[in-house]
Write a protein that holds these residues in place. Structure first.
Motif, short mmCIF file in Angstrom:
data_model
loop_
_atom_site.label_atom_id
_atom_site.label_comp_id
_atom_site.label_asym_id
_atom_site.label_seq_id
_atom_site.Cartn_x
_atom_site.Cartn_y
_atom_site.Cartn_z
N TRP A 50 23.69 44.45 5.93
CA TRP A 50 23.10 45.30 6.65
C TRP A 50 22.12 44.70 7.47
O TRP A 50 22.00 45.08 8.71
CB TRP A 50 22.89 46.47 5.85
CG TRP A 50 23.61 47.44 5.46
CD1 TRP A 50 24.12 47.51 3.86
CD2 TRP A 50 24.31 48.53 6.16
NE1 TRP A 50 24.72 48.70 3.91
CE2 TRP A 50 25.18 49.29 5.07
CE3 TRP A 50 24.24 48.75 7.30
CZ2 TRP A 50 25.77 50.09 5.56
CZ3 TRP A 50 25.08 49.88 7.95
CH2 TRP A 50 25.79 50.44 7.07
N GLN A 51 21.63 43.80 7.09
CA GLN A 51 20.50 43.09 7.91
C GLN A 51 21.11 42.29 8.91
O GLN A 51 20.58 42.57 10.25
CB GLN A 51 19.77 42.12 6.83
CG GLN A 51 18.79 42.87 6.05
CD GLN A 51 17.93 41.88 5.29
OE1 GLN A 51 18.16 40.58 5.20
NE2 GLN A 51 16.88 42.22 4.36
N SER A 54 22.12 44.87 11.68
CA SER A 54 21.18 45.45 12.27
C SER A 54 20.55 44.55 13.44
O SER A 54 20.28 45.05 14.39
CB SER A 54 19.97 45.75 11.25
OG SER A 54 20.36 46.99 10.26
N GLN A 57 22.99 44.55 16.07
CA GLN A 57 22.75 45.71 17.06
C GLN A 57 21.52 45.67 17.92
O GLN A 57 21.36 46.05 19.13
CB GLN A 57 22.90 47.00 16.35
CG GLN A 57 23.95 47.33 15.47
CD GLN A 57 25.12 47.33 16.37
OE1 GLN A 57 25.10 48.10 17.52
NE2 GLN A 57 26.28 46.65 16.30
#
Length: 78
Positions: A50-51, A54, A57
């Protein structure tokens, strides 16, 4: 043609595409998965995944608005 060969060919083609087209493919994939009630693959992602996502993005280059350090300093007043 087997599913494995199709996936390999698709993967090679996707690697050659610009990022904005890859994003459209990802969006379409999520759309098809939702229509077929297939849960998203990221449901089991780790915190590190997820990091990474993120950060990717956040640093995408297709953002048409550019900010400077002065912009950030103007908005952030400690």
């Amino acid at each position: 043609m087997t599913a494995t060969i199709s996936r390999q060919q698709l993967q090679k083609q996707i690697e050659q595409l610009p990022d904005d087209v890859v994003q459209q493919i990802a969006d379409f994939t999520l759309f098809v998965m939702a229509r077929r009630d297939i849960p998203p693959l990221y449901a089991d992602w780790t915190n590190q995944q997820w990091q990474d996502f993120s950060l990717a993005q956040f640093f995408r280059e297709d953002d048409e608005v550019e900010y400077t350090l002065a912009d950030a300093q103007e908005i952030y007043q400690p």
